[in-house]
Design a protein around this motif. Structure first.
Motif, PDB file in Angstrom:
ATOM      1  N   CYS A  54       0.840  -1.194   0.000  1.00 56.37           N
ATOM      2  CA  CYS A  54       0.000   0.000   0.000  1.00 56.37           C
ATOM      3  C   CYS A  54       0.877   1.247   0.000  1.00 56.37           C
ATOM      4  O   CYS A  54       2.030   1.203   0.416  1.00 56.37           O
ATOM      5  CB  CYS A  54      -0.912   0.010   1.231  1.00 56.37           C
ATOM      6  SG  CYS A  54      -2.207   1.252   1.094  1.00 56.37           S
ATOM      7  N   GLN A  56      -0.109   3.827   1.732  1.00 57.96           N
ATOM      8  CA  GLN A  56      -0.426   4.462   3.016  1.00 57.96           C
ATOM      9  C   GLN A  56      -0.147   3.518   4.177  1.00 57.96           C
ATOM     10  O   GLN A  56       0.120   2.325   3.967  1.00 57.96           O
ATOM     11  CB  GLN A  56      -1.905   4.866   3.058  1.00 57.96           C
ATOM     12  CG  GLN A  56      -2.352   5.723   1.916  1.00 57.96           C
ATOM     13  CD  GLN A  56      -1.684   7.072   1.892  1.00 57.96           C
ATOM     14  OE1 GLN A  56      -1.876   7.886   2.777  1.00 57.96           O
ATOM     15  NE2 GLN A  56      -0.865   7.306   0.883  1.00 57.96           N
ATOM     16  N   ASN A  57      -0.255   4.089   5.368  1.00 58.86           N
ATOM     17  CA  ASN A  57      -0.088   3.269   6.565  1.00 58.86           C
ATOM     18  C   ASN A  57      -1.061   3.781   7.631  1.00 58.86           C
ATOM     19  O   ASN A  57      -0.641   4.269   8.675  1.00 58.86           O
ATOM     20  CB  ASN A  57       1.374   3.378   7.038  1.00 58.86           C
ATOM     21  CG  ASN A  57       1.664   2.408   8.160  1.00 58.86           C
ATOM     22  OD1 ASN A  57       0.945   1.414   8.357  1.00 58.86           O
ATOM     23  ND2 ASN A  57       2.694   2.701   8.946  1.00 58.86           N
ATOM     24  N   CYS A  58      -2.354   3.675   7.329  1.00 59.65           N
ATOM     25  CA  CYS A  58      -3.384   4.188   8.244  1.00 59.65           C
ATOM     26  C   CYS A  58      -3.306   3.408   9.565  1.00 59.65           C
ATOM     27  O   CYS A  58      -3.292   2.171   9.531  1.00 59.65           O
ATOM     28  CB  CYS A  58      -4.771   4.021   7.635  1.00 59.65           C
ATOM     29  SG  CYS A  58      -4.889   4.674   5.956  1.00 59.65           S
ATOM     30  N   TRP A  60      -5.429   2.753  11.692  1.00 63.54           N
ATOM     31  CA  TRP A  60      -6.593   1.913  11.997  1.00 63.54           C
ATOM     32  C   TRP A  60      -6.876   0.882  10.907  1.00 63.54           C
ATOM     33  O   TRP A  60      -7.905   0.206  10.950  1.00 63.54           O
ATOM     34  CB  TRP A  60      -7.832   2.787  12.196  1.00 63.54           C
ATOM     35  CG  TRP A  60      -7.942   3.962  11.264  1.00 63.54           C
ATOM     36  CD1 TRP A  60      -7.686   5.272  11.573  1.00 63.54           C
ATOM     37  CD2 TRP A  60      -8.309   3.961   9.872  1.00 63.54           C
ATOM     38  NE1 TRP A  60      -7.876   6.077  10.462  1.00 63.54           N
ATOM     39  CE2 TRP A  60      -8.256   5.299   9.405  1.00 63.54           C
ATOM     40  CE3 TRP A  60      -8.677   2.953   8.980  1.00 63.54           C
ATOM     41  CZ2 TRP A  60      -8.552   5.651   8.094  1.00 63.54           C
ATOM     42  CZ3 TRP A  60      -8.971   3.291   7.672  1.00 63.54           C
ATOM     43  CH2 TRP A  60      -8.907   4.625   7.243  1.00 63.54           C
ATOM     44  N   CYS A  61      -5.970   0.744   9.941  1.00 69.23           N
ATOM     45  CA  CYS A  61      -6.222  -0.181   8.823  1.00 69.23           C
ATOM     46  C   CYS A  61      -6.512  -1.593   9.337  1.00 69.23           C
ATOM     47  O   CYS A  61      -5.714  -2.162  10.082  1.00 69.23           O
ATOM     48  CB  CYS A  61      -5.006  -0.218   7.906  1.00 69.23           C
ATOM     49  SG  CYS A  61      -5.207  -1.391   6.549  1.00 69.23           S
ATOM     50  N   TRP A  67      -2.569  -7.479   3.759  1.00 69.61           N
ATOM     51  CA  TRP A  67      -1.875  -6.988   2.550  1.00 69.61           C
ATOM     52  C   TRP A  67      -0.364  -6.903   2.714  1.00 69.61           C
ATOM     53  O   TRP A  67       0.362  -6.681   1.753  1.00 69.61           O
ATOM     54  CB  TRP A  67      -2.488  -5.700   2.017  1.00 69.61           C
ATOM     55  CG  TRP A  67      -2.485  -4.469   2.887  1.00 69.61           C
ATOM     56  CD1 TRP A  67      -3.569  -3.905   3.506  1.00 69.61           C
ATOM     57  CD2 TRP A  67      -1.380  -3.609   3.190  1.00 69.61           C
ATOM     58  NE1 TRP A  67      -3.206  -2.766   4.181  1.00 69.61           N
ATOM     59  CE2 TRP A  67      -1.874  -2.560   4.004  1.00 69.61           C
ATOM     60  CE3 TRP A  67      -0.024  -3.612   2.869  1.00 69.61           C
ATOM     61  CZ2 TRP A  67      -1.049  -1.529   4.502  1.00 69.61           C
ATOM     62  CZ3 TRP A  67       0.802  -2.599   3.369  1.00 69.61           C
ATOM     63  CH2 TRP A  67       0.280  -1.576   4.167  1.00 69.61           C
ATOM     64  N   GLY A 101      -6.973  -3.793  -1.723  1.00 70.37           N
ATOM     65  CA  GLY A 101      -5.589  -3.944  -1.235  1.00 70.37           C
ATOM     66  C   GLY A 101      -5.553  -3.786   0.263  1.00 70.37           C
ATOM     67  O   GLY A 101      -6.541  -4.096   0.936  1.00 70.37           O
ATOM     68  N   GLY A 102      -4.434  -3.178   0.643  1.00 72.53           N
ATOM     69  CA  GLY A 102      -3.380  -2.538  -0.118  1.00 72.53           C
ATOM     70  C   GLY A 102      -3.886  -1.563  -1.193  1.00 72.53           C
ATOM     71  O   GLY A 102      -4.950  -1.014  -1.080  1.00 72.53           O
ATOM     72  N   GLU A 133      -7.061   4.423  -2.781  1.00 72.73           N
ATOM     73  CA  GLU A 133      -6.698   5.402  -1.748  1.00 72.73           C
ATOM     74  C   GLU A 133      -6.337   6.766  -2.345  1.00 72.73           C
ATOM     75  O   GLU A 133      -5.983   7.691  -1.613  1.00 72.73           O
ATOM     76  CB  GLU A 133      -5.591   4.840  -0.853  1.00 72.73           C
ATOM     77  CG  GLU A 133      -4.176   4.906  -1.409  1.00 72.73           C
ATOM     78  CD  GLU A 133      -3.878   3.842  -2.466  1.00 72.73           C
ATOM     79  OE1 GLU A 133      -4.812   3.162  -2.930  1.00 72.73           O
ATOM     80  OE2 GLU A 133      -2.693   3.719  -2.829  1.00 72.73           O
ATOM     81  N   LYS A 154      -7.681   9.527   2.251  1.00 74.21           N
ATOM     82  CA  LYS A 154      -7.528   9.444   3.703  1.00 74.21           C
ATOM     83  C   LYS A 154      -7.481  10.826   4.341  1.00 74.21           C
ATOM     84  O   LYS A 154      -6.828  11.736   3.824  1.00 74.21           O
ATOM     85  CB  LYS A 154      -6.247   8.655   4.059  1.00 74.21           C
ATOM     86  CG  LYS A 154      -6.293   7.224   3.525  1.00 74.21           C
ATOM     87  CD  LYS A 154      -7.487   6.457   4.072  1.00 74.21           C
ATOM     88  CE  LYS A 154      -7.694   5.099   3.450  1.00 74.21           C
ATOM     89  NZ  LYS A 154      -8.815   4.973   2.543  1.00 74.21           N
TER      90      LYS A 154
HETATM   91  S1  SF4 Z   1      -5.273  -0.547   2.741  1.00 77.28           S
HETATM   92 FE1  SF4 Z   1      -6.489   1.351   2.866  1.00 77.28          FE
HETATM   93  S2  SF4 Z   1      -6.865   1.609   5.067  1.00 77.28           S
HETATM   94 FE2  SF4 Z   1      -5.165   0.145   4.852  1.00 77.28          FE
HETATM   95  S3  SF4 Z   1      -3.275   1.387   4.974  1.00 77.28           S
HETATM   96 FE3  SF4 Z   1      -3.817   1.182   2.792  1.00 77.28          FE
HETATM   97  S4  SF4 Z   1      -5.069   3.011   2.380  1.00 77.28           S
HETATM   98 FE4  SF4 Z   1      -5.004   2.793   4.589  1.00 77.28          FE
END
Ligand code: SF4
Length: 255
Positions: A54, A56-58, A60-61, A67, A101-102, A133, A154
């Protein structure tokens, strides 16, 4: 869930080598005979192809543990696995193929190849949804294959740096595509202010494209927040979406 069929299970116990001379997709899980749990097509029978990695690294993912693992599969390997199932029949009968995903767009070149090969092999194009995303620009070839854009930019509360999560030019481009929706994960009232200031006021997206969804990776967490989010959605005249897979199966992957 007995009725959900798995083609590639999550958390592989072995590591395949990366192919050097043929196209491949890095996949975390692949399953079908389930439903789309979120967004504009909530409840739609669906197959999920979840790719690895991914942008991102949210914090709360709720799929991070999935993934982050996976394996590379060549197109040949994927079609061999698909041919052992009734996936194609299910897609022909109306299940959507959901790329998730990811970050599907991180592998859009491989996914484009996979979908083009799929169409050639089975003389049929499934309805394709993509979970996005919104940090990478889609190519024209990839865009042509996507029927429904479940965009999910996000917000600040995701914990990602602004420069990584907020790409106005990409969001503006996505909002002009057919069937483009913007699904925001919301926790509190301030999140609406951010949607308004960063997305609506600059004209990046249209109000009618907005879907608000409560943060919640567990049934308990979802239930704590959902009423607040419904209240904001009604007040602002935008759509609300539940997370039906969490309502049904709580914190379980592969569903
Ligand atoms: S899969 Fe979605 S929620 Fe999870 S880290 Fe990536 S963008 Fe964020």
């Amino acid at each position: 869930m007995k009725f959900i069929k798995t083609i590639i299970g999550s958390h592989p116990k072995f590591q395949k080598p990366i192919p050097t001379d043929v196209p491949y997709l890095e996949i975390s899980e692949f399953f079908y005979d389930t439903i789309q749990g979120e967004g504009i097509n909530l409840g739609q029978p669906a197959a999920f192809l979840r790719v690895q990695h991914c942008t991102q690294n949210c914090w709360w993912c709720d799929t991070k543990e999935v993934w982050r693992t996976g394996n590379p599969y060549t197109m040949e390997e994927l079609f061999e696995m698909i041919d052992k199932t009734d996936l194609v029949e299910k897609l022909k009968s109306g299940q959507h193929l959901i790329l998730t995903g990811g970050s599907p767009l991180k592998q859009q070149k491989g996914i484009t190849q996979f979908l083009q090969d799929f169409i050639k092999k089975y003389s049929f194009k499934p309805v394709v949804e993509v979970e996005n995303e919104c940090t990478l620009m889609p190519t024209e070839d990839f865009s042509r294959l996507v029927d429904i854009w479940n965009n999910s930019p996000k917000l600040k509360h995701s914990g990602n740096p602004d420069s990584l999560r907020y790409q106005p030019d990409i969001i503006r481009h996505l909002s002009k595509l057919d069937n483009a929706w913007f699904k925001f994960v919301v926790v509190q009232d301030e999140d609406w202010d951010e949607i308004n200031v960063s997305f609506l006021q600059p004209g990046l997206i249209r109000r009618e494209q907005i879907i608000l969804m409560p943060l919640g990776g567990t049934r308990e967490g979802l239930h704590r927040i959902r009423e607040t989010v419904v209240e904001i959605a009604v007040r602002e005249s935008v759509r609300y979406s539940s997370r039906e897979h969490i309502e049904l199966w709580d914190k379980k992957t592969g569903v």
